[in-house]
Design an enzyme around this catalytic site. Structure first.
Site, PDB file in Angstrom:
ATOM      1  N   ASP A 204      30.085  31.595 -33.925  1.00 28.71           N
ATOM      2  CA  ASP A 204      30.726  30.258 -33.220  1.00 28.71           C
ATOM      3  C   ASP A 204      31.963  30.669 -32.476  1.00 28.71           C
ATOM      4  OD1 ASP A 204      31.855  27.493 -33.740  1.00 28.71           O
ATOM      5  OD2 ASP A 204      33.122  28.304 -35.187  1.00 28.71           O
TER       6      ASP A 204
ATOM      7  N   ASP B 174      33.076  30.000 -39.403  1.00 25.88           N
ATOM      8  CA  ASP B 174      34.005  29.503 -40.385  1.00 25.88           C
ATOM      9  C   ASP B 174      34.150  28.073 -40.936  1.00 25.88           C
ATOM     10  OD1 ASP B 174      35.168  28.575 -37.790  1.00 25.88           O
ATOM     11  OD2 ASP B 174      37.105  29.053 -38.289  1.00 25.88           O
TER      12      ASP B 174
ATOM     13  N   ASP C 282      29.211  25.241 -39.581  1.00 22.15           N
ATOM     14  CA  ASP C 282      28.361  26.513 -39.312  1.00 22.15           C
ATOM     15  C   ASP C 282      27.760  26.823 -40.575  1.00 22.15           C
ATOM     16  OD1 ASP C 282      29.495  27.145 -36.994  1.00 22.15           O
ATOM     17  OD2 ASP C 282      31.648  27.652 -38.227  1.00 22.15           O
TER      18      ASP C 282
END
Length: 1056
Positions: free
Chosen positions: A391, A755, A759
């Site tokens: 990410d 985080d 995700d």
């Protein structure tokens, strides 16, 4: 009169004057009724079935728990209720007897038990009237082996449970509650019944709650509770009589995946549904980890072979030796003791100990880097990682967003120069548009300041909310321009928010409906025609819905094609600089009915997203973490492809990817280039789809829209030909699909870092999920690895540790088997099949395997990574096993083939010195009795005892060369000696000294000599073993030289 007016005003302004008095009475009643409420069924299922809080109205909920919608609980009530205990679920009771049985009979211990029982039987009653004390001594030693192994297994298990407890304590869960009329962040363990908990997207639910306020898009992830992965909508009203199925309860340890809500706590700790289910379910089932499966498979194979050899040995005695050579193995007791050698010789008793120790050592190293591993096997799996999908926000970037630029149609400026520009303008009204922009940034915002830090400067205050909203909140709070009536306190006091649609990953925008209010004599009344719909979000999602655009002076003009192109170019420029760009829009709402249900209101708002006014653009800077670029370079050198998977705009994503080294190519392909490639991968097996090692590096950027249209052939091209990929504007479902498609091709082991809530699906779908310590609770729950310090540099360290643990276990296996198993076993075979006296006693076999070998192999657990460890290709988890044909070739056809003839030659040399040649010892069978070559039985027995000790000493010191040879797979010992330099390992010389002391103790210990018939050996037999060890080392050094010089040769292909 004055007094009554004041009383009336208080009642109107606060709205809870009567409630306070009522609460005082109800607390007393509550305390009085406590004993009767405590009389509940002891059956957890009955307690869950008796929950009825979801069936009563919201007002009744507040009354039952003596709380208030806006005040929550007062401090005195919290103190009283905290006496009921902490909000902690007790762990399930451990069935210690099962664990103890596993310690005692686990690993190779069950074979040792068989050997122990048979040895005891061979002593009594099978030993006759004068049983051999050696048998009893071996039995005692075998019991000692079992005790040591069981103790070690127990220690490792205790250590692992201690690590897991530290993980739970280090991941501090907090909760936002309303107490004394203020929202506060408190430890989740301090929550009490009656608390009002404020939840937003990504929060873990800290206690059982009855929902009393909720956004229309509220969704929960109840997979931990129900096992279902689908999101469950939340509601204010009961949808089922069953507390586990109704949607107006939020239960402990589930998550808010979308929307916001307030809930009143009705159960904490062990009284929650989860707490009662834990009590009902008992201990969780133990699951074998990947590396444990490998070792267990190896253990089963070795144990089966060993047990078969034991049975075959007894069978040979019964049907052949006893009849063909009467007197050989004079009695059943002797035959059993010699057959026991098949069990004790073939089994590498030290291997399970070394595996457990290796994982423990590596886990300790990881914890020093503040990397929490939920399962030790995850470390080993990290060594297989071939693709890392990361990410962007909060992972590759710092997650500390700051508003850097703002723009209207006719001008854009940096936040740092706003005051300067206004002071230079002829009149402040030239920047009147700032008022509208501030209005949206502050009111259309899901973040909130923590009241506990309200007295600090704005940039130091704690904020609960996502990074984007946090940046806008700090910007709008700090913006104060009296000349334009921009004042945050005044804004908040004159506007209220009756409805909101929070940001979500699919819409990529947030909507708020706000109304201006006026205060008259303490009454809050709504003004007419001052309702606005405020929207902020991704420009590419909102700009098409805008028909007008605002200039910096606040005037609104039509949003024509030229204006659209201008704003689009500005967005592209900012994105190329790595800024995240947001569009801030608004629209007046006339005659809006606010008495609609939340779902109807949501539908109405969706229909109203048209004819918006684009007030301005905001550019937010989120700089890359300083350690990311170097870490990405290390990961890529290790043969791991690094992809970015983000919900951000394409140009912003590519800009950040270039800054951190994920994209290095000047030219970046798009979906059109993918589909233009020749489809030669159509008939290639999925596991063979991977980029060519010699091919060019190609870069690709795809959007979520592209991902949704990809065919299997497109995926073959993407996974099989591209090394650098950025996936932008992706939804959580698309992130999960990306992970699954990559896993399905090229035998890839995929790791995902993230985080946020969005995700979590990808973290669960990945082989290894890696969450940041500052991330959402959902992400940390889904991940297998948590980087507590948000340190991206820990990922290459984790990869190295994973590879190192596998490397070291391979080395341990290679060290233990050639001498500790193969050489011992050849001695047993020579006795059982070829009629030679046993060259190594059962005692020395067991002693060597569990003392000498384990002491030396421990040093391998402390080996550092070889220089080329992070330059090798990732291990293929499907094809590259812990024990493959190359390893067995090295054991049985290389090192082992040098080791056992060396040990056996020392036995024959000694016998030859006593006048017994090769043919006198080999195939002797029942001739080895008194009078054989004119020797008495005592003399022959003494020859055997000395010969066995010579065989043992040869094995001990020959292992020096074996250990030094296998410390490196390819590098020469000259570049990696254990005494100094980068591969220094003091455990190696310590292990060598320890094993020598054990050997001396065995030969010269008076007690051992009396019981186990060990004896000193002639001085000349102490030297040759060192020469044999040196010879093994030299031969292996030659092999390594050939492998390094001719990497394509047959010897290199056979290298382990």
């Amino acid at each position: 009169m004055n007094s009554s007016e004041k009383s009336s005003e208080n009642g109107k302004t606060s709205g809870y004057g009567v409630q306070i008095g009522y609460r005082t009475i109800s607390i007393r009643v509550d305390e009085k009724d406590l004993p009767s409420k405590a009389k509940q069924s002891t059956d957890p299922a009955d307690a869950i079935a008796s929950i009825d809080v979801h069936l009563i109205s919201t007002e009744e909920v507040y009354t039952r728990y003596s709380s208030h919608p806006t005040v929550g609980l007062e401090s005195a009530a919290v103190q009283r209720r905290s006496k009921d205990g902490k909000n902690v679920i007790s762990p399930p009771p451990t069935q210690h007897w099962k664990k103890i049985l596993n310690y005692i009979f686990g690993g190779f211990n069950f074979l040792m038990w068989i050997a122990f029982l048979v040895t005891i039987l061979s002593y009594k009653p099978l030993g006759g009237s004068n049983p051999s004390v050696v048998n009893l001594g071996v039995a005692v030693l075998l019991m000692l082996v079992i005790i040591i192994s069981a103790t070690f297994y127990a220690f490792v298990d205790w250590n692992a449970s201690r690590i897991m407890k530290s993980i739970k304590s280090l991941i501090a869960h907090e909760a936002a509650v309303i107490r004394d009329g203020k929202q506060q962040l408190i430890p989740a363990t301090d929550i009490v019944v009656g608390d009002i908990v404020v939840l937003s997207t990504g929060d873990r639910i800290p206690a059982d709650l009855r929902i009393v306020a909720a956004s229309s898009d509220l969704r929960f992830d109840r997979s931990l509770l129900t096992g279902e992965s689908d999101m469950i909508p939340g509601s204010l009203d009961a949808t089922s009589d069953n507390a586990l199925e109704t949607r107006n309860l939020a239960l402990t340890s589930t998550f808010v995946t979308q929307g916001t809500c307030n809930g009143i706590v009705f159960a904490t700790g062990d009284r929650t549904v989860m707490g009662r289910l834990v009590k009902m379910s008992g201990e969780t089932k133990f699951k074998l980890t990947t590396i444990q499966k490998e070792v267990w498979f190896f253990t089963k194979v070795i144990s089966t072979v060993a047990f078969s050899m034991f049975g075959l040995s007894l069978l040979l005695y019964g049907v052949w030796l006893r009849t063909s050579y009467p007197g050989y193995d004079a009695n059943i007791s002797m035959a059993i003791m010699n057959s026991i050698g098949c069990l004790t010789a073939f089994v590498p008793q030290g291997l399970p100990l070394c595996v457990a120790l290796s994982l423990t050592i590596i886990a300790r190293r990881m914890s020093k880097r503040n990397v929490l591993v939920k399962n030790l096997a995850t470390i080993e799996t990290l060594g297989c990682m071939s693709v890392l999908c990361s990410d962007k926000t909060g992972t590759l970037t710092a997650g500390k967003m700051v508003v850097e630029s703002i723009a209207f149609l006719d001008r854009h400026l940096l936040v740092s120069e706003i005051e300067e520009k206004i002071s230079e303008a002829p009149e402040p009204r030239f920047f009147a548009g700032l008022s509208a922009l501030h209005h949206i940034a502050r009111l259309c915002n899901g973040a909130k300041f923590d009241s506990a830090t309200a007295d600090r400067p704005i940039h130091e205050r704690n904020i609960k909310g996502d990074p984007t909203d946090t940046a806008l909140l700090r910007f709008s709070e700090a913006l104060s321009i009296p000349a334009l009536n921009i004042n945050t306190s005044a804004l908040l006091s004159t506007w209220r928010k009756p409805f909101e649609i929070p940001f979500n990953s699919k819409n990529k925008w947030m909507l708020s409906v706000v109304q201006e209010t006026a205060t008259t004599k303490g009454d809050i009344t709504e003004k007419n025609s001052t309702t606005w719909m405020l929207v902020k979000g991704a420009p590419d999602m909102l700009v098409n819905s805008c028909t007008t655009v605002m200039r910096s002076d606040g005037s609104v003009v039509p949003f024509d094609e030229a204006s659209r192109q201008h704003m689009s170019d500005l967005q592209s420029n900012w994105s190329n600089e790595g800024q995240r760009v947001l569009a801030l829009c608004r629209k007046p709402l006339d005659a809006l009915k606010l008495n609609l249900s939340p779902n109807d209101m949501e539908e109405l708002m969706y229909s109203e997203i048209s004819n918006l006014t684009l007030v301005g653009l905001v550019g937010i800077r989120d700089p890359p973490r300083p350690d990311v670029r170097s870490s990405v370079a290390i990961i890529r050198r290790a043969g791991v492809r690094v992809f970015m998977v983000t919900g951000d705009f394409k140009l912003t994503a590519v800009a950040i990817a270039r800054q951190v080294g994920i994209i290095t190519q000047h030219s970046v392909d798009t979906i059109g280039d993918v589909r233009a490639v020749e489809r030669h991968l159509a008939d290639v097996p999925p596991r063979a789809i991977k980029p060519s090692e010699d091919g060019p590096i190609r870069a690709l950027v795809l959007t979520g829209e592209d991902v949704g249209s990809l065919t299997p052939l497109d995926w073959n091209v993407i996974v099989g030909q591209y090394t650098e990929i950025v996936f932008a504007r992706t939804t959580p479902d698309q992130k999960m699909k990306i992970v699954e498609e990559i896993k399905a091709r090229g035998d890839n082991t995929v790791a995902v870092t993230g985080d946020g809530v969005n995700d979590a699906p990808a973290l669960k779908a990945a082989d290894i999920g890696v969450a940041m310590g500052s991330g959402s609770d959902v992400a940390k729950e889904a991940a297998a690895l948590i980087l507590l310090n948000n340190d991206f540099a820990s990922i290459p360290v984790a990869i190295e540790m994973g590879r190192l643990v596998f490397d070291n276990l391979k080395k341990v296996t290679l060290y233990l088997m050639p001498v500790g198993s193969y050489t011992e076993f050849m001695g047993v075979v020579s006795n059982v099949v070829f009629g030679m006296q046993l060259p190594l006693s059962s005692y020395l076999q067991v002693c060597f395997s569990i003392t000498n070998d384990v002491v030396m192999s421990i040093s391998l657990m402390y080996e550092k990574a070889e220089a080329d460890l992070m330059l090798r290709k990732p291990r293929n988890a499907r094809t590259d096993r812990l024990t493959d044909w190359r390893l067995f070739f090295q054991i049985y056809c290389f090192i082992g083939l040098m080791a056992w003839p060396c040990a056996m030659s020392m036995w024959f040399v000694y016998m030859d010195q006593q006048g017994l040649g090769f043919h006198d010892v080999f195939l002797a069978y029942n001739n080895w009795t008194a009078g054989y070559h004119n020797y008495t039985q005592d003399q022959l027995d003494q020859f055997v005892n000395v010969g066995q000790c010579i065989y043992y000493v040869t094995m001990v010191f020959m292992q020096y060369g074996n250990l030094l040879a296998i410390r490196n797979r390819r590098v020469s010992l000259l570049q990696s000696n254990p005494l100094w330099g980068p591969r220094k390992n003091i455990a190696v010389p310590i292990g060598m000294i320890a094993t020598a002391l054990i050997a001396i103790t065995n030969l010269y210990g008076p007690g051992l000599q009396g019981v186990f018939l060990t004896t000193p050996i002639p001085g000349m037999f102490w030297g040759p073993p060192f020469a044999f060890g040196f010879a093994i080392l030299c031969v292996d050094e030659t092999r390594k030289l050939i492998v390094r010089t001719y990497p394509k040769s047959i010897i290199a292909k056979m290298a382990w």
